[in-house]
Design an enzyme around this catalytic site. Structure first.
Site, mmCIF file in Angstrom:
data_model
loop_
_atom_site.group_PDB
_atom_site.id
_atom_site.type_symbol
_atom_site.label_atom_id
_atom_site.label_comp_id
_atom_site.label_asym_id
_atom_site.label_seq_id
_atom_site.Cartn_x
_atom_site.Cartn_y
_atom_site.Cartn_z
ATOM 1 N N GLY A 141 19.968 45.304 24.455
ATOM 2 C CA GLY A 141 21.030 46.023 25.163
ATOM 3 C C GLY A 141 21.126 47.452 24.658
ATOM 4 O O GLY A 141 21.349 48.387 25.425
ATOM 5 N N GLN A 192 27.328 51.141 22.434
ATOM 6 C CA GLN A 192 26.188 51.371 23.327
ATOM 7 C C GLN A 192 26.592 52.309 24.456
ATOM 8 O O GLN A 192 25.853 53.230 24.804
ATOM 9 C CB GLN A 192 25.685 50.037 23.887
ATOM 10 C CG GLN A 192 25.052 49.175 22.800
ATOM 11 C CD GLN A 192 24.575 47.824 23.301
ATOM 12 O OE1 GLN A 192 24.766 47.470 24.458
ATOM 13 N NE2 GLN A 192 23.947 47.062 22.415
ATOM 14 N N ASP A 207 28.952 41.757 15.836
ATOM 15 C CA ASP A 207 27.734 40.944 15.825
ATOM 16 C C ASP A 207 27.792 39.814 14.796
ATOM 17 O O ASP A 207 26.859 39.015 14.685
ATOM 18 C CB ASP A 207 26.512 41.831 15.546
ATOM 19 C CG ASP A 207 26.209 42.731 16.733
ATOM 20 O OD1 ASP A 207 26.645 42.418 17.861
ATOM 21 O OD2 ASP A 207 25.541 43.764 16.537
ATOM 22 N N ARG A 238 28.602 34.338 23.458
ATOM 23 C CA ARG A 238 28.722 33.846 22.073
ATOM 24 C C ARG A 238 30.065 33.204 21.750
ATOM 25 O O ARG A 238 30.130 32.329 20.884
ATOM 26 C CB ARG A 238 28.449 34.984 21.079
ATOM 27 C CG ARG A 238 27.003 35.345 21.010
ATOM 28 C CD ARG A 238 26.751 36.405 19.961
ATOM 29 N NE ARG A 238 25.342 36.762 19.973
ATOM 30 C CZ ARG A 238 24.867 37.916 19.548
ATOM 31 N NH1 ARG A 238 25.684 38.837 19.059
ATOM 32 N NH2 ARG A 238 23.575 38.154 19.576
HETATM 33 C C1 S3P Z 1 25.120 48.115 19.095
HETATM 34 C C2 S3P Z 1 26.381 48.003 19.586
HETATM 35 C C3 S3P Z 1 27.044 46.715 19.849
HETATM 36 C C4 S3P Z 1 26.311 45.567 19.173
HETATM 37 C C5 S3P Z 1 24.825 45.660 19.338
HETATM 38 C C6 S3P Z 1 24.306 46.955 18.744
HETATM 39 C C7 S3P Z 1 24.557 49.467 18.882
HETATM 40 O O1 S3P Z 1 27.086 46.476 21.246
HETATM 41 O O2 S3P Z 1 26.785 44.333 19.650
HETATM 42 O O3 S3P Z 1 24.187 44.568 18.723
HETATM 43 O O4 S3P Z 1 23.551 49.611 18.168
HETATM 44 O O5 S3P Z 1 25.135 50.423 19.412
HETATM 45 P P1 S3P Z 1 28.255 47.064 22.185
HETATM 46 O O6 S3P Z 1 28.186 48.518 22.085
HETATM 47 O O7 S3P Z 1 27.925 46.593 23.571
HETATM 48 O O8 S3P Z 1 29.514 46.447 21.651
#
Ligand code: S3P
Length: 442
Positions: free
Chosen positions: A97, A172, A322, A353
């Site tokens: 993601g 993200q 996470d 989850r």
């Molecule tokens: C991440 C942000 C998180 C996390 C993912 C890594 C990142 O997701 O769950 O494993 O590296 O920016 P979200 O931004 O969707 O919460």
């Protein structure tokens, strides 16, 4: 298809020092940012995992030169907005993601349609959360399904800065918009619910014009785009999200001790330490230092008599997002009823989850009360397991696999845990470390 992992013996107590592989969030960010820098950047201890390989493959397809050596990875960047866009380009983000969402932010100029695909799990995840703000910059999107992969992005020459309000606490989303802002003239303004701040820290380190005001619940971020920055080297610290499985394993055993060296303990990532310490653990951080704006330390954890239940403050959710699966396992052995709330985002990860974590606890014999965004866990400190438990069909979520292995080694019972390959996305050496600690499995 690989054979399932079979575990029918608890692990014995241990006193060990381990090293955990590089942080995934930082590894992916380093590669993406190095592709936009001018010159040769090097990363040491870059995570050797599928999510990072997918990042490297996508960047190579976009014309970035990448050399992987035994001790380091080198990326030669040609400055901002210098990708080479061939026609009919397909980028595969695999299971990641972070890669899928962040790379879209770098593609808002692409002159031809670029196709973005992912694996089965990623293709179920919501992309409208980045598509909508990226459209505001001027990018165009074409999809067969409304909010998921596969999708096509076609950029524009006429990008414009935006004002964006990030309400989920998703790093993200925030980072995707920051990367788009990097390549956009003018000032992009972001108001973002608290989430991991690695991108902001990297921007500051690279002297990219960024202003950050930290408020209680939100951060205000202003990025001024179109400023090139030089190449940079990075020694990636160890990943707290991978370390978490071994921290909880130690707490679930008797008379065990564990040291984990050089872990990234950025406060926006280290919620698990606060949560476990609130549950009675005495996790100590030593040799604290700051490296390129990130907090690093060694973690010392030892077993305690018993954990106590927690009413987990939602303010810690983003910094432990996470780690909740493994935290739920700690709550399953705690004295009392634990409560975790405002966690709807947990069902939007590589697998749902919150729902699957609850299901696994129920299989162990732990009572839970589950809603769309919360879980109550009725802990049983003295639970003894003799059942057969089979963990299958969970969208190959690496963290469900690792949580199950830790449950098997600490609760007992006979476990058949499928999809061992899932760990390749984030933590390929997980089972090797389990062996090193004395865990037996087939
Ligand atoms: C991440 C942000 C998180 C996390 C993912 C890594 C990142 O997701 O769950 O494993 O590296 O920016 P979200 O931004 O969707 O919460």
């Amino acid at each position: 298809m690989t054979k399932p992992v079979l575990i029918n013996k608890k692990i014995k107590n241990f006193k060990k020092k381990i090293t955990i592989s590089g942080d995934k969030s930082l590894s992916i960010r380093w590669a993406l940012m190095a592709s936009q820098a001018t010159g040769k950047s090097k990363a040491y201890n870059l995570l050797n995992s599928e999510d990072v390989f997918s990042t490297i493959k996508c960047l190579k397809k976009l014309g970035t030169k990448i050399i992987i050596k035994k001790k380091y990875c080198e990326i030669i960047g040609f400055g901002l907005n210098n990708f080479k866009y061939k026609k009919n380009l397909t980028l595969n983000a695999g299971n990641s993601g972070t890669l899928g969402r962040l790379i879209l932010g770098l593609l808002i100029h692409c002159p031809h349609k670029v196709k973005l695909i992912g694996d089965k799990s990623l293709s179920k995840r919501d992309f409208s959360r980045v598509i909508n703000p990226l459209k505001d910059f001027g990018a165009n999107f074409y999809q067969s399904k409304k909010s998921s992969l596969p999708l096509y992005i076609q950029g524009t020459k006429y990008v414009r800065p935006i004002k964006y309000f990030e309400t989920r606490g998703s790093a993200q989303c925030k980072s995707s918009i920051m990367l788009a802002a990097l390549n956009t003239p003018g000032k992009t303004l972001i108001k973002a619910k608290k989430s991991r701040d690695h991108t902001e820290i990297l921007f500051k380190q690279l002297k990219i014009p960024v202003k950050i005001k930290k408020k209680k619940k939100f951060d205000l971020i202003e990025v001024e785009g179109k400023q090139n920055f030089p190449a940079f080297n990075y020694k990636i610290p160890s990943d707290i999200s991978s370390s978490a499985f071994f921290i909880v394993l130690t707490l679930l055993l008797k008379e065990s001790k564990l040291t984990i060296k050089n872990v990234n303990l950025n406060p926006s990532r280290s919620g698990i330490i606060n949560i476990l310490n609130k549950m009675g653990a005495k996790i100590v951080l030593k040799n604290k230092k700051i490296y390129k704006g990130e907090k690093i330390a060694d973690i010392f954890v030892k077993s305690i008599k018993s954990l106590k239940a927690i009413n987990c403050p939602s303010s810690l959710n983003a910094s432990a997002i996470d780690e909740f699966l493994i935290i739920f396992l700690a709550a399953a052995r705690a004295k009392g009823v634990s409560y975790f709330k405002n966690l709807s985002e947990l069902n939007k990860k590589e697998s749902p989850r919150l729902t699957l974590g609850s299901k696994i606890l129920n299989m162990i014999g732990i009572k839970t009360i589950l809603t769309n965004d919360s879980i109550k866990i009725f802990g049983q400190p003295n639970i003894k397991l003799n059942k057969n438990i089979k963990i299958k069909n969970y969208l190959k979520d690496h963290r469900i696999f690792m949580m199950s292995v830790i449950a098997a080694l600490s609760f007992g019972g006979k476990w058949e845990i499928h999809d061992r390959d899932s760990i390749k996305t984030s933590f390929p050496s997980f089972l090797t470390i389990i062996k090193k600690l004395g865990g037996k499995f087939k």
